[in-house]
Design an enzyme around this catalytic site. Structure first.
Site, PDB file in Angstrom:
ATOM      1  N   ASP A  31     -27.350  49.383 -36.200  1.00  0.00           N
ATOM      2  CA  ASP A  31     -27.723  48.587 -35.028  1.00  0.00           C
ATOM      3  C   ASP A  31     -26.487  48.233 -34.201  1.00  0.00           C
ATOM      4  OD1 ASP A  31     -29.323  47.227 -33.274  1.00  0.00           O
ATOM      5  OD2 ASP A  31     -29.641  45.495 -34.576  1.00  0.00           O
ATOM      6  N   HIS A  48     -25.030  55.306 -28.291  1.00  0.00           N
ATOM      7  CA  HIS A  48     -25.735  56.141 -29.279  1.00  0.00           C
ATOM      8  C   HIS A  48     -24.878  57.359 -29.659  1.00  0.00           C
ATOM      9  CE1 HIS A  48     -29.167  53.610 -28.925  1.00  0.00           C
ATOM     10  NE2 HIS A  48     -29.537  54.007 -27.720  1.00  0.00           N
ATOM     11  N   LEU A 142     -24.866  64.675 -52.153  1.00  0.00           N
ATOM     12  CA  LEU A 142     -25.497  63.549 -51.457  1.00  0.00           C
ATOM     13  C   LEU A 142     -26.853  63.952 -50.869  1.00  0.00           C
ATOM     14  CD1 LEU A 142     -25.226  60.684 -50.006  1.00  0.00           C
ATOM     15  CD2 LEU A 142     -24.343  61.986 -48.058  1.00  0.00           C
TER      16      LEU A 142
HETATM   17  C1  FPP Z   1     -29.872  50.643 -32.620  1.00  0.00           C
HETATM   18  O1  FPP Z   1     -28.981  50.226 -31.613  1.00  0.00           O
HETATM   19  C2  FPP Z   1     -29.767  52.052 -32.813  1.00  0.00           C
HETATM   20  C3  FPP Z   1     -30.789  52.956 -32.607  1.00  0.00           C
HETATM   21  C4  FPP Z   1     -32.128  52.559 -32.169  1.00  0.00           C
HETATM   22  C5  FPP Z   1     -30.592  54.384 -32.775  1.00  0.00           C
HETATM   23  C6  FPP Z   1     -29.645  54.794 -33.856  1.00  0.00           C
HETATM   24  C7  FPP Z   1     -29.231  56.163 -33.534  1.00  0.00           C
HETATM   25  C8  FPP Z   1     -28.014  56.702 -33.760  1.00  0.00           C
HETATM   26  C9  FPP Z   1     -26.919  56.026 -34.462  1.00  0.00           C
HETATM   27  C10 FPP Z   1     -27.695  58.063 -33.281  1.00  0.00           C
HETATM   28  C11 FPP Z   1     -28.710  59.125 -33.554  1.00  0.00           C
HETATM   29  C12 FPP Z   1     -28.916  59.428 -34.977  1.00  0.00           C
HETATM   30  C13 FPP Z   1     -28.975  60.673 -35.481  1.00  0.00           C
HETATM   31  C14 FPP Z   1     -29.431  60.898 -36.883  1.00  0.00           C
HETATM   32  C15 FPP Z   1     -28.582  61.831 -34.714  1.00  0.00           C
HETATM   33  P1  FPP Z   1     -29.569  49.511 -30.326  1.00  0.00           P
HETATM   34  O2  FPP Z   1     -29.742  50.533 -29.276  1.00  0.00           O
HETATM   35  O3  FPP Z   1     -30.815  48.763 -30.664  1.00  0.00           O
HETATM   36  O4  FPP Z   1     -28.397  48.535 -30.009  1.00  0.00           O
HETATM   37  P2  FPP Z   1     -28.530  47.101 -29.315  1.00  0.00           P
HETATM   38  O5  FPP Z   1     -29.375  46.250 -30.240  1.00  0.00           O
HETATM   39  O6  FPP Z   1     -27.102  46.629 -29.259  1.00  0.00           O
HETATM   40  O7  FPP Z   1     -29.141  47.299 -27.971  1.00  0.00           O
END
Ligand code: FPP
Length: 261
Positions: A31, A48, A142
């Site tokens: 997150d 991201h 893994l």
């Molecule tokens: C939360 O941050 C994160 C996500 C909803 C997406 C997680 C995705 C990745 C780390 C990259 C893609 C993964 C793969 C497997 C290729 P947020 O956007 O909710 O952050 P915020 O709460 O600060 O807005």
């Protein structure tokens, strides 16, 4: 001690103790990508994109630390409510991750499993997920479990529905349904429950991530935003996990010995 071990006391310990007292299964709620980007006046997508780099670092660290299962929450059933360009950006990152990293993961003996609902995904994603799982099926290192289009309540409901259908058709005796029967209907069948779940960015909730499987997990919440997460953060979380006393609803070992004597 080799170079990597000099940088990492935890790795040095694990090299000599062959994975002793590292959690078997670590789950991560990645997150804070959006906030990381906002702090730098960058578009959310950049957060991201940097999040994928953090994922690569974390997978490498998990391999070194001999963690057996790493489950990452990369797209929840609820993430479809985000703006369409963010959703398509996240889909693109998953596609690119599999296309670019599959060969490397495979050569590092990583087995990939994807948990989540496949129906409703863009047509070019389903076959890529199947390919990643098929190519790495026999790997013994893994297990990287990617929760994609995953929702824990949806998973539990689907399992309950499948069992109800089996019971209605006379294939199963409702009185014989136990936790094991139930778990066989979950996406995570065959995967042990997470010992440790880490959530980054300071939020302290599970957001529909493995609610059944997390019944006895230890939680570590860190203020670090996901794109900044690295090997040191993982090691710190594991150190904290080691200080916890897991009782699984029982009593502490010392207390049990006192009662017995
Ligand atoms: C939360 O941050 C994160 C996500 C909803 C997406 C997680 C995705 C990745 C780390 C990259 C893609 C993964 C793969 C497997 C290729 P947020 O956007 O909710 O952050 P915020 O709460 O600060 O807005």
């Amino acid at each position: 001690m080799d170079e990597a071990d000099k940088r990492s006391p935890l790795a040095a310990r694990e090299t000599t103790r062959a994975g002793a007292d590292v959690p078997t299964h670590v789950g991560i709620i990645m997150d804070g990508n959006g906030r990381w980007a906002a702090q730098r006046s960058l578009p959310r997508f950049e957060g991201h994109r940097r999040g994928v780099e953090a994922l690569r670092r974390t997978v490498r660290a998990a391999i070194d630390l001999r963690i057996a299962y790493l489950t990452v929450y990369s797209f929840s059933s609820e993430n479809w409510t985000r703006p369409p360009d963010e959703v398509s950006g996240l889909m693109g990152l998953l596609k690119r991750f599999i296309r670019n990293d599959l060969a490397d993961l495979h050569s590092n003996n990583v087995r990939i499993r994807i948990i989540g609902e496949r129906a409703g995904l863009p047509l070019d994603i389903g076959p890529l997920l199947t390919e990643a799982e098929d190519v790495t099926r026999d790997n013994t290192g893994l297990s990287l479990v990617i929760a994609f289009n995953y929702g824990g309540r949806q998973e539990i409901l689907a399992a309950a529905r499948a069992l109800a259908l089996d019971a209605a058709a006379g294939r199963i005796d409702p009185a014989a349904i136990d936790a094991r029967t139930f778990e066989r209907r979950l996406f995570t069948t065959g995967i042990p429950d997470p010992d440790l779940i880490i959530r980054t960015s300071g939020e302290q909730r599970i957001s529909n991530f493995l609610p059944w499987q997390a019944a006895y997990s230890e939680f570590v919440f860190t203020p670090v935003l996901w794109p900044d997460f690295d090997r040191g953060c993982l090691e710190q979380a594991i150190e904290e996990f080691r200080r916890r006393e897991r009782r699984f609803g029982g009593v502490a070992v010392a207390a049990a010995q006192k009662t017995a004597s």
